[in-house]
Design a protein around this motif. Sequence first.
Motif, PDB file in Angstrom:
ATOM      1  N   GLU A 282       0.465  -0.940  -0.341  1.00  0.00           N
ATOM      2  CA  GLU A 282       0.340  -0.050   0.083  1.00  0.00           C
ATOM      3  C   GLU A 282       1.218   1.453   0.568  1.00  0.00           C
TER       4      GLU A 282
ATOM      5  N   LYS B 295       0.302   3.272  -5.450  1.00  0.00           N
ATOM      6  CA  LYS B 295      -1.586   3.511  -5.214  1.00  0.00           C
ATOM      7  C   LYS B 295      -1.858   4.882  -5.249  1.00  0.00           C
TER       8      LYS B 295
ATOM      9  N   GLU C   9      -9.305   0.237  -3.960  1.00  0.00           N
ATOM     10  CA  GLU C   9      -7.762   0.105  -3.326  1.00  0.00           C
ATOM     11  C   GLU C   9      -6.153  -0.383  -4.096  1.00  0.00           C
ATOM     12  N   ASN C  10      -7.019  -1.163  -5.193  1.00  0.00           N
ATOM     13  CA  ASN C  10      -6.186  -1.376  -6.096  1.00  0.00           C
ATOM     14  C   ASN C  10      -5.585  -1.373  -7.358  1.00  0.00           C
TER      15      ASN C  10
ATOM     16  N   TRP D 240      -4.059   1.552  -9.431  1.00  0.00           N
ATOM     17  CA  TRP D 240      -2.407   1.971  -9.437  1.00  0.00           C
ATOM     18  C   TRP D 240      -2.304   3.400 -10.411  1.00  0.00           C
TER      19      TRP D 240
END
Length: 436
Positions: A313, A364, A397-398, A400
């Motif tokens: 993260e 992230k 959250e995933n 990029w």
Amino acid sequence: MEKAFKNEIKSQFPYLCNSKILLAVSGGVDSVVLTHLCKRAKLDLSLAHCNFNLRDKESKADEEFVANLAKEMQAELFVENFDTVKYAKDNKLSTQMAARELRYQWFEELRLKHRFDFILTAHHANDNLETFFINLIRGTGLEGLSGINVDSNYIIRPLLKFSRKEIEAFAIANTIEWKEDSTNASTKYLRNKIRHDLVPILEEMNPQFLDTFLKTQSHLKENEQLVEDYLSLLYPKIVEKTDYGYSLDINYLKKIPNKAAVLYQLLKSFGFTEWNDVYHLLDAQPGKMVFSTSHRLVKDRDYLLLTEIDETEDKIYEISKDEDFVMLPMGTFSFLEVADIDEKVSNCIYVNPDKLEFPLKVRKWQQGDIFYPFGMKGKKKLSDFFKNKKLSLPQKENSWLLCSGEKIVWVVNQRADRRFSITSPDQKIIKITFSL
């Protein structure tokens, strides 16, 4: 017992007769008797002995005893010495758990290196009984009460139907020597306390207690199989594999009977302990979460979303100017100079290299991030962009970002930033592609 053992091999494990076998031998009566029985059954046998160096001279004496046993059996012997105390300390384990991990890791290394077909251990009926009570005391599901598996992967336990009394009686009747572990008499270990204090009371109440226990455990195994069969029917209707983990259909879960039990069976292997909190997620507000040490369960509208806890993260990865191909934990970036812009797809963008500031950074997304979406006017908060796309929390959250300095070049596989786009035909063109 020899006849019963040979019948057990013939009926339950006939494949062992034509297999290359590694037998774990501690020097105790159980493994020594198993060695003699396997030899009499004419199995192709090698021995493996672990010296955990926990009992000083006694540990060395056990090792020497097993070496002599191997010579008597004319069997190849493998011996490994472990610093068990250090391993337990380094891995924050109890000494017993450390020994168990070391033992089975080494057995697997031997199996692969020397191409053994199976590993045999000398677990017997009393071990099964003691394991039942250990799991009962510590708290367990049905699988913990149904006992030690007679086979699991490459590990076979052919003595599970035999009691400690039968094994010792066979050793005495055949003048077989063994080494007694002095720690077996100590009741500071839970297993020994059950063996020496609890089981004798139960056998006093019912002399046939072990037999009745084994029958009951057989019924538990059958019930466990029923549960597994039921879950195999429900699984494809409830669970869907996603890019980030798994999603569980809340509406379907609510329709079935015993939904809490089904949820437990589906999630038990992911380390959750606060099961009431897990069950309450079905009726919780979106965004509510429950954590295990390795995973997170999130309520997201009509689904529970299961993801691994992300250890990347806060990490930022750099890409230097001269790199054409970069492999990173989330995937691979490639950079190629091209003459024209081909058909646009989500996993690639075309940028003006003169506008890039190296090293590029991959990170992230964070609250407050702003970019200038290609094909749209003005700037936009990434949080609003994700909201408009109706992304779930794990999907956000995933996400990029490929960045040039403080500017976002690309919300990877979602949208390019127009500040880096090609604006005239005489500009150089770099095609950036991302692949998993």
